[in-house]
Design a protein around this motif. Structure first.
Motif, PDB file in Angstrom:
ATOM      1  N   ILE A 133      -3.901  -3.569   3.049  1.00  0.00           N
ATOM      2  CA  ILE A 133      -5.346  -3.755   3.223  1.00  0.00           C
ATOM      3  C   ILE A 133      -5.795  -5.020   2.505  1.00  0.00           C
ATOM      4  O   ILE A 133      -5.516  -5.218   1.322  1.00  0.00           O
ATOM      5  CB  ILE A 133      -6.133  -2.541   2.664  1.00  0.00           C
ATOM      6  CG1 ILE A 133      -5.674  -1.252   3.341  1.00  0.00           C
ATOM      7  CG2 ILE A 133      -7.633  -2.743   2.845  1.00  0.00           C
ATOM      8  CD1 ILE A 133      -6.310  -0.007   2.760  1.00  0.00           C
ATOM      9  N   PRO A 191      -9.360  -4.516  -0.413  1.00  0.00           N
ATOM     10  CA  PRO A 191      -9.797  -3.119  -0.473  1.00  0.00           C
ATOM     11  C   PRO A 191     -10.866  -2.951  -1.554  1.00  0.00           C
ATOM     12  O   PRO A 191     -10.950  -3.780  -2.462  1.00  0.00           O
ATOM     13  CB  PRO A 191      -8.527  -2.366  -0.859  1.00  0.00           C
ATOM     14  CG  PRO A 191      -7.705  -3.361  -1.613  1.00  0.00           C
ATOM     15  CD  PRO A 191      -8.029  -4.704  -1.015  1.00  0.00           C
ATOM     16  N   VAL A 195      -4.688   4.115  -6.455  1.00  0.00           N
ATOM     17  CA  VAL A 195      -5.227   4.009  -5.102  1.00  0.00           C
ATOM     18  C   VAL A 195      -5.491   5.418  -4.585  1.00  0.00           C
ATOM     19  O   VAL A 195      -4.577   6.246  -4.523  1.00  0.00           O
ATOM     20  CB  VAL A 195      -4.244   3.279  -4.157  1.00  0.00           C
ATOM     21  CG1 VAL A 195      -4.915   3.004  -2.820  1.00  0.00           C
ATOM     22  CG2 VAL A 195      -3.747   1.989  -4.791  1.00  0.00           C
ATOM     23  N   CYS A 241      -4.242   2.168   5.901  1.00  0.00           N
ATOM     24  CA  CYS A 241      -3.281   1.878   4.834  1.00  0.00           C
ATOM     25  C   CYS A 241      -1.840   1.971   5.341  1.00  0.00           C
ATOM     26  O   CYS A 241      -1.482   2.941   6.013  1.00  0.00           O
ATOM     27  CB  CYS A 241      -3.525   2.897   3.723  1.00  0.00           C
ATOM     28  SG  CYS A 241      -2.690   2.528   2.206  1.00  0.00           S
ATOM     29  N   THR A 279      -0.548  -1.751   0.196  1.00  0.00           N
ATOM     30  CA  THR A 279      -1.304  -0.975   1.189  1.00  0.00           C
ATOM     31  C   THR A 279      -1.508  -1.717   2.508  1.00  0.00           C
ATOM     32  O   THR A 279      -1.913  -1.107   3.494  1.00  0.00           O
ATOM     33  CB  THR A 279      -2.720  -0.632   0.659  1.00  0.00           C
ATOM     34  OG1 THR A 279      -3.468  -1.851   0.516  1.00  0.00           O
ATOM     35  CG2 THR A 279      -2.656   0.081  -0.671  1.00  0.00           C
ATOM     36  N   VAL A 334      -9.607   3.925  -0.642  1.00  0.00           N
ATOM     37  CA  VAL A 334      -9.247   3.405   0.674  1.00  0.00           C
ATOM     38  C   VAL A 334      -9.265   4.496   1.740  1.00  0.00           C
ATOM     39  O   VAL A 334      -9.230   5.688   1.426  1.00  0.00           O
ATOM     40  CB  VAL A 334      -7.840   2.741   0.663  1.00  0.00           C
ATOM     41  CG1 VAL A 334      -7.744   1.659  -0.412  1.00  0.00           C
ATOM     42  CG2 VAL A 334      -6.741   3.779   0.462  1.00  0.00           C
TER      43      VAL A 334
END
Lengths: 258, 258
Positions: free
Chosen positions: A75, A78, A27, A133, A73, A128
């Motif tokens: 998210i 993502p 990530v 995050c 995260t 990201v």
């Protein structure tokens, strides 16, 4: 969506997972002009590793990656792409660890057996925005934090190689599609954009040439300067034209197409 | 090197293999101005599939791909690259087959059980010279033959999708590295080279622009025309300069680098 906690390896029966296949996520977020990588720290052992997990028997591999990324995260969906599958026999030889040392419970032993088999791991690269995050350690970890790419701690197993392969992949992306949408803020200067590319490529780029090439591709919208005091000296701000950006991601740029 | 026949699925104990992970190879050769793909035909069932196989417990995934490719093509160490791993739950739903129907032998039943589990499959793309290749069916197949890419028969499972993804990958390669070394004969005309690229990209390219770009990259050696009758009308022949070709494969070409 499956309950986030359901994939915690101590709560699920290992038979729910596909044997011998894991997912590791690289990530990437961009902040303070540097590329950052999200890492978990294994509790007690003081070892750093990529966020990762396993694939449920009834789950697509991409779904598993999305779930794992969301768990780590916060998210939803993502931007991510599978980039390589790591299948060397000795990929874990660098690190010898014994999990759940001293635990005799059946669930722990069952999981230790699951974890000790040979694993092939599919790497997913995710870009990201750090501000979206919320890094969350998994149940085996006590920290989940960002680390500058050029100052990474030593990583478990072959995770260092996985990070390097992800960066290689990102360097390739840059040559056949635009990169930056989830990495840069909504508005940015041409210099910000160039520094991002230079960080990814790990070398300096010619300013005039970079600007010319990027503008020619037509995926940048230029914004009018704000009328204020020294505004005439302020650089132009740009944003990505989402439609054209996505067209280029689809169609590809590159040596032949350009 | 392991005995070639040792991976025949009826001769090896399925426990020698990693569970649930297979390899599928998209082997591409170029002949008569078209792209060809190597396919196996499953005996009796009249179903076409990609050459593939499994990974021994003590074998790297890349080694397994090399072994499988050698078994099917006779080529030692062909040019190959892993390009994607297919992990959808339903990737085999298109085709329902029962292997070894009616067989009650323990070895057959054991293998049927092995084959019937969910498989994730890593795709390898290999570019070969058809003249070096001796297609050899595997033990479940009665034919192993070349098929023009634009006239493929219906393929088993998700193998059609695997072929399409391989072609997408090849289209990307063309934009960040030279392609053609194992596909074209040693000497070729600029027109031959352009047609190969047009076949891969599935669209026409401008002749002058193509030639200019390719020559600028410096990986082509031009040969003197033979002095003979109408030789002044013959086109120049080119060959790849292996050193410069490999440098560009390593360093990459592409929008940013060019």
């Amino acid at each position: 969506m499956r309950n986030l906690k359901s994939s915690s390896i101590l709560q699920a029966n290992p038979e729910f997972f596909l044997p011998g296949i894991s997912i590791d996520c690289v990530v990437i977020a961009y902040d303070l002009n540097q590329i950052n990588i999200l890492l978990n720290k294994l509790e007690v052992l003081d070892l750093w590793m990529l966020p990762g997990g396993f694939i449920f028997q009834d789950e697509d591999m991409d779904q598993a990656a999305t779930r794992i990324l969301e768990e780590r995260t916060g998210i939803k969906l993502p931007y991510m792409k599978q980039f390589y599958t790591f299948g060397d026999v000795n990929r874990r030889d660098r690190t010898r660890i014994t999990l759940f040392d001293g635990r005799k419970d059946k669930a722990y032993l069952r999981f230790r057996k699951f974890l000790e088999q040979r694993f092939i791991s599919s790497g997913y690269l995710s870009l990201v925005d750090m501000r979206d995050c919320h890094p969350t350690p998994d149940i085996l970890s006590d920290e989940c934090t960002w680390h500058p790419f050029n100052k990474l701690p030593e990583l478990i197993y072959d995770h260092g190689e996985i990070v390097n392969k992800a960066m290689e992949e990102l360097r390739r992306w840059i040559n056949y599609m635009p990169v930056g949408m989830s990495l840069l803020p909504e508005k940015f200067t041409m210099k910000d954009f160039q520094i991002l590319y230079e960080q990814i490529l790990d070398r300096e780029l010619d300013r005039g040439n970079f600007q010319k090439k990027m503008l020619k591709l037509g995926f940048l919208d230029r914004h009018e300067k704000q009328l204020s005091g020294g505004a005439h000296k302020a650089p132009y701000l740009y944003s990505f034209n989402e439609k054209k950006y996505n067209e280029l991601v689809e169609k590809g740029i590159g040596y032949i197409n350009s």
